[in-house]
Design an enzyme around this catalytic site. Sequence first.
Site, PDB file in Angstrom:
ATOM      1  N   HIS A  63       0.848  -1.194   0.000  1.00  0.00           N
ATOM      2  CA  HIS A  63       0.000   0.000   0.000  1.00  0.00           C
ATOM      3  C   HIS A  63       0.878   1.236   0.000  1.00  0.00           C
ATOM      4  O   HIS A  63       2.107   1.147   0.125  1.00  0.00           O
ATOM      5  CB  HIS A  63      -0.988   0.007   1.175  1.00  0.00           C
ATOM      6  CG  HIS A  63      -0.370   0.050   2.530  1.00  0.00           C
ATOM      7  ND1 HIS A  63       0.357  -0.997   3.049  1.00  0.00           N
ATOM      8  CD2 HIS A  63      -0.396   1.006   3.507  1.00  0.00           C
ATOM      9  CE1 HIS A  63       0.763  -0.693   4.277  1.00  0.00           C
ATOM     10  NE2 HIS A  63       0.332   0.517   4.557  1.00  0.00           N
ATOM     11  N   HIS A  65       1.315   3.909   1.983  1.00  0.00           N
ATOM     12  CA  HIS A  65       1.843   4.611   3.148  1.00  0.00           C
ATOM     13  C   HIS A  65       3.366   4.588   3.145  1.00  0.00           C
ATOM     14  O   HIS A  65       3.993   3.592   2.770  1.00  0.00           O
ATOM     15  CB  HIS A  65       1.287   4.007   4.437  1.00  0.00           C
ATOM     16  CG  HIS A  65      -0.110   4.467   4.734  1.00  0.00           C
ATOM     17  ND1 HIS A  65      -0.971   3.771   5.559  1.00  0.00           N
ATOM     18  CD2 HIS A  65      -0.803   5.558   4.302  1.00  0.00           C
ATOM     19  CE1 HIS A  65      -2.130   4.423   5.634  1.00  0.00           C
ATOM     20  NE2 HIS A  65      -2.050   5.505   4.868  1.00  0.00           N
ATOM     21  N   ASP A  67       5.875   4.331   5.206  1.00  0.00           N
ATOM     22  CA  ASP A  67       6.739   3.346   5.860  1.00  0.00           C
ATOM     23  C   ASP A  67       6.777   2.028   5.092  1.00  0.00           C
ATOM     24  O   ASP A  67       7.509   1.115   5.469  1.00  0.00           O
ATOM     25  CB  ASP A  67       6.315   3.120   7.318  1.00  0.00           C
ATOM     26  CG  ASP A  67       4.871   2.656   7.469  1.00  0.00           C
ATOM     27  OD1 ASP A  67       4.021   3.101   6.683  1.00  0.00           O
ATOM     28  OD2 ASP A  67       4.592   1.885   8.401  1.00  0.00           O
ATOM     29  N   HIS A  68       6.030   1.955   4.005  1.00  0.00           N
ATOM     30  CA  HIS A  68       6.043   0.761   3.157  1.00  0.00           C
ATOM     31  C   HIS A  68       6.591   1.030   1.756  1.00  0.00           C
ATOM     32  O   HIS A  68       6.804   0.077   1.004  1.00  0.00           O
ATOM     33  CB  HIS A  68       4.636   0.178   3.046  1.00  0.00           C
ATOM     34  CG  HIS A  68       4.115  -0.363   4.339  1.00  0.00           C
ATOM     35  ND1 HIS A  68       4.099  -1.701   4.641  1.00  0.00           N
ATOM     36  CD2 HIS A  68       3.612   0.276   5.433  1.00  0.00           C
ATOM     37  CE1 HIS A  68       3.594  -1.877   5.855  1.00  0.00           C
ATOM     38  NE2 HIS A  68       3.298  -0.689   6.354  1.00  0.00           N
ATOM     39  N   HIS A 143      -7.798  -1.153   5.362  1.00  0.00           N
ATOM     40  CA  HIS A 143      -6.909  -0.168   5.992  1.00  0.00           C
ATOM     41  C   HIS A 143      -7.377   1.225   5.571  1.00  0.00           C
ATOM     42  O   HIS A 143      -8.357   1.369   4.839  1.00  0.00           O
ATOM     43  CB  HIS A 143      -5.467  -0.451   5.567  1.00  0.00           C
ATOM     44  CG  HIS A 143      -4.436   0.288   6.373  1.00  0.00           C
ATOM     45  ND1 HIS A 143      -4.424   0.312   7.749  1.00  0.00           N
ATOM     46  CD2 HIS A 143      -3.367   1.036   5.979  1.00  0.00           C
ATOM     47  CE1 HIS A 143      -3.405   1.041   8.166  1.00  0.00           C
ATOM     48  NE2 HIS A 143      -2.753   1.496   7.110  1.00  0.00           N
ATOM     49  N   ASP A 213      -0.829  -3.620   5.849  1.00  0.00           N
ATOM     50  CA  ASP A 213      -1.575  -3.168   7.024  1.00  0.00           C
ATOM     51  C   ASP A 213      -3.045  -3.567   6.885  1.00  0.00           C
ATOM     52  O   ASP A 213      -3.648  -3.415   5.819  1.00  0.00           O
ATOM     53  CB  ASP A 213      -1.436  -1.657   7.187  1.00  0.00           C
ATOM     54  CG  ASP A 213      -0.030  -1.252   7.578  1.00  0.00           C
ATOM     55  OD1 ASP A 213       0.819  -2.144   7.744  1.00  0.00           O
ATOM     56  OD2 ASP A 213       0.221  -0.043   7.717  1.00  0.00           O
ATOM     57  N   HIS A 272       5.934  -5.644  11.982  1.00  0.00           N
ATOM     58  CA  HIS A 272       5.307  -4.316  11.976  1.00  0.00           C
ATOM     59  C   HIS A 272       4.912  -3.892  13.393  1.00  0.00           C
ATOM     60  O   HIS A 272       3.798  -3.471  13.663  1.00  0.00           O
ATOM     61  CB  HIS A 272       4.088  -4.329  11.045  1.00  0.00           C
ATOM     62  CG  HIS A 272       3.600  -2.971  10.619  1.00  0.00           C
ATOM     63  ND1 HIS A 272       2.624  -2.286  11.299  1.00  0.00           N
ATOM     64  CD2 HIS A 272       3.933  -2.192   9.562  1.00  0.00           C
ATOM     65  CE1 HIS A 272       2.365  -1.150  10.693  1.00  0.00           C
ATOM     66  NE2 HIS A 272       3.160  -1.064   9.619  1.00  0.00           N
TER      67      HIS A 272
END
Length: 316
Positions: A63, A65, A67-68, A143, A213, A272
């Site tokens: 996805h 976001h 941090d990914h 999410h 997530d 995570h």
Amino acid sequence: MLLFTFLGTSSGVPSLSRNVSGLAIKNTKNRDWMLIDAGEGTQHQILQAKLSLQHLKVICITHVHGDHCYGLMGLLASAGMNSRKENLIIIAPKEIQTWLEVTAKLTELYLPYPIQFIDVKDILNQAFHIDEYLSIQCVSLHHRVPSYAFIITAQHVQKKLDIETLKEQGLPKGKAWGTLQQGNDIEWNKQIFLSQDYVQTSIQQVQAIIAGDNDMPELLSDACKTANVLIHETTYTQAVLDKVGKSPMHCSAKMLAEFAESTSLPNLIATHLSPRYHDKQGIQTIHDEIAEFYRGHFFIANDFDQYQLDASAVLI
């Protein structure tokens, strides 16, 4: 058959002990590997794990976001500067392709290798074959932004030659045996030897699910019926999630454990983790909550931990 190397196991932000999300998956039958998510700093983790960008075959982004995915552009640029020429497959939300195109235009991103971009929606619930050994399909999760799980299926075809029968029939050992084992018929001493009569073929297969997530693990119920291991977020304990509320849309250790138990999942790897759990006591808290509700085999991943799913579907 599948070797997992955790490059980042923190949620949101990195800490001194954990980088943000990144997971390398290597097919033990060759040197190829794939990357699931690329949080900021992933290319540094790749260097420390001694993985080669030349043998990176596929990048999957769960996805959008940061941090990914914030480490993706730097990683792609470094691969180019290291003279990569081979095609690279990227499976990700369409927004990642848009971001790549804009970044390339505004920063003179030099990529001397072709990229095959696949919109993750195009392989929802259907297999995309990477090669003869590996395939990937996707499942939608729940999410704050569209998030996905990747189901990795690895198979190995083993061909065993019926040596005793060949000896009995007088076919001399050597090139002829190898030709039969490769699936080709031969003629010897005016006799036809059909490969199918002397080769026993067996297929070994393992399957792993790597989830982005997700606050509804039950969305993976069908996929877990055939999975040998699930790798899933455990951002909080249940007590902290109750205080934080539902708005972050993350999973607690209890939620994941109860789901894994309900599906009789044989293996589970938790990752995570919120930075509040990165010390020894915090990790133990996550461990204890999972152990309370799940009786299967599980690990809590740390950066650079490695686990192997062998041909008999045992996780070590």
